[in-house]
Scaffold this active site. Sequence first.
Site, short mmCIF file in Angstrom:
data_model
loop_
_atom_site.label_atom_id
_atom_site.label_comp_id
_atom_site.label_asym_id
_atom_site.label_seq_id
_atom_site.Cartn_x
_atom_site.Cartn_y
_atom_site.Cartn_z
N ASN A 139 -30.21 31.16 -17.90
CA ASN A 139 -31.23 31.85 -18.71
C ASN A 139 -32.63 31.31 -18.48
O ASN A 139 -33.61 32.06 -18.41
CB ASN A 139 -30.85 31.83 -20.19
CG ASN A 139 -30.69 30.42 -20.74
OD1 ASN A 139 -30.41 29.47 -20.01
ND2 ASN A 139 -30.85 30.28 -22.05
N GLY A 213 -24.81 24.83 -21.28
CA GLY A 213 -23.99 26.00 -21.02
C GLY A 213 -23.13 26.33 -22.22
O GLY A 213 -23.46 26.01 -23.36
N SER A 214 -22.00 26.95 -21.95
CA SER A 214 -21.15 27.45 -23.03
C SER A 214 -20.35 26.33 -23.68
O SER A 214 -20.14 25.26 -23.09
CB SER A 214 -20.19 28.51 -22.48
OG SER A 214 -19.21 27.90 -21.65
N GLY A 218 -18.51 23.23 -21.90
CA GLY A 218 -18.92 21.92 -22.38
C GLY A 218 -17.74 21.05 -22.76
O GLY A 218 -17.73 19.84 -22.50
N GLU A 235 -25.66 20.42 -24.25
CA GLU A 235 -26.43 21.39 -25.02
C GLU A 235 -25.70 22.71 -24.87
O GLU A 235 -25.72 23.33 -23.80
CB GLU A 235 -27.87 21.46 -24.49
CG GLU A 235 -28.84 22.09 -25.47
CD GLU A 235 -28.78 23.60 -25.47
OE1 GLU A 235 -28.11 24.16 -26.38
OE2 GLU A 235 -29.38 24.21 -24.59
N CYS A 269 -30.14 30.24 -26.08
CA CYS A 269 -29.08 29.65 -26.90
C CYS A 269 -29.49 29.54 -28.36
O CYS A 269 -28.65 29.66 -29.26
CB CYS A 269 -28.69 28.28 -26.35
SG CYS A 269 -30.05 27.13 -26.15
N GLU A 443 -32.01 16.70 -26.39
CA GLU A 443 -32.97 16.70 -25.29
C GLU A 443 -34.38 16.71 -25.89
O GLU A 443 -34.58 17.10 -27.03
CB GLU A 443 -32.75 17.90 -24.38
CG GLU A 443 -31.38 17.87 -23.71
CD GLU A 443 -31.21 18.92 -22.64
OE1 GLU A 443 -31.05 18.55 -21.47
OE2 GLU A 443 -31.19 20.12 -22.99
#
Length: 463
Positions: A139, A213-214, A218, A235, A269, A443
Site C-alpha cells: 500500500n 502486513g496481514s 505476521g 505492524e 492499515c 515504529e
Amino acid sequence: MTIDGRAVDAPATFGVINPATGEVAEQAPDASREQLDAAMASARDAYAGWRGDESARRKALLAAADVMFARSEEIGRILTLEQGKPLSEGTMEVVAAGVWLKYFADLELPREVIQDDGNALVEVVRRPMGVVAAITPWNYPLLLATWKLAPALLAGNTMVLKPSPFTPLSSLKLGEVLRDVLPPGVLNVVTGGDELGSWMTSHDVPRKISFTGSVATGKRVAAAAAPDLKRVTLELGGNDPAIVLEDADPAAIADKVFGGAFQNNGQVCSAIKRVYVPDSLYGDVVDALAERAKAVKVGDGMEDGVQYGPINNRPQYERVSELVADALAGGARAAAGGRPIDGPGYFFEPTILADIEDGARIVDEEQFGPALPIVKYTNVEDAIARANGTHFGLSGSVWGADADRAAEIAGRLECGTAWVNTHLALAPNQPFGGFKWSGVGVENGPWGLYGFTELQVVHRSKG
C-alpha cells in the site's frame, strides 16, 4: 536487485501488474536462495564497519533524504505504475520517505547515566542488533520501507529489504539510487514471492525481523523467528472504528471522516474501517458521506484530476467485491457505490454502506478498500463496547463538538493511536503500533529507534 552495492539480475523474473489496466507492465527479478544468502552475507560483513561510525551514518541518511527529494517525481511515477495511487500522491510518498530519513538522521541516540558516584559510573546505552530483515507491504511500499530503514541504519544495523511482489519496482529503484550513498552491503534489496519471505524469516543471519502486513502472515513471521529468538516488530492489520458523538455536526466532520476512510483508496492499515453514528444523526451522516463518495473522480492515477486509483491487486479487488456483495445480500443498503467499475483494471466504486450491523463481515473484518459501513447506535457505552469488541487494536477516532468529552471517550478505545476530530494524523516523531492482534512493538519516533537496538549496561567500577 541490489546486493553488496551492485546491480544483480536473478535467474528468473515475475510480472508486475499495473492495477489500472490489469496487465503486466514490467518484469521484476525473482531472487534465488543463493542470492538471498549472498545478500545476508553482504549485510553481515558490512555491519562491523557501519556500526562503528555514527557520524557517517547520519551523513548517509541525510544524503539519502536528499536523493528522495531530488528524484521524487521519477520514483513517484514508478509507484503510481505499480501501486495505482494518483501521481501526486506517489510523488508525495517519495517526499515523505525523505522526511522520515531526515528526521532519523538528526534523532539522538540516548546514553543514560544511572549512577555516577565514588563507587561507579553506570551507563545504559543502546547497541545495534546486526542484520535486519525487513518485509514491506504494497500500500505504501517506499514510505513504509523508510519507516524501517531509517531507524535501523541510524542505530548501526544493516538491512536486507524485501518488498511485496505486487509493488517491487519502487524498492528496487530505492536500492539503485542509494548505491552511491550507502556503503556496499548496508542496504540490500531482493525481490520475489512468499517463498523468499519465508527464507528470510527463517534465515540464520538476521537478528531482527521488521514486518508490515496481514495478521495471518505476521503470526507466521513470529513463529519463524521463535527458534533462534530473533527480535520482531510486527505492524499488522486494523479495523479502526470512528465514533461520532451526538453533538457532532455532520456537515463539519464529513470531509475529514471521508478522507480518513478513503485515503489511498481505503488501502491504509489505520484508515477508518467502520463508523458508529447515533440515531439522531444517522441519516445526515450517511447522506453527507454518500454525497462525497459520489463526487470523487476515480481513474488511472497517471491521469490529471484523478483522486482515487484502482485497488492494488486482483486478490484484494476480489475480497472487497465479495465483502460488499455479502453486505448487500444481508440487507445493507448502498447509499453510494456498491459494485466494481466496468472496464479494465481493478476499479471499485467508492461505497458507503448503510443499514448494516455488527456481525456483517465487512464490519467485523478488515476490508482494506474503498467501502465503508456506517453503523447506528443508541447508547455511547454500547458504541465503545462494539468498537473494542474485536481482535484488532491499531487505531480509532472520536468526533464531537465537546473535545474534552471526545478525548475522554477516545482514551477508552483499545488501540495504539486514539485521535479526536481527526484520523490518520501521522508524523515521524509519533510512535505507531497496535494493541492485541494489530502488532508487536512500534515504529517511528525514539520508540521506533529503540526497537532496532539492544540495551546494554556499562558499569565502570571506581573502587
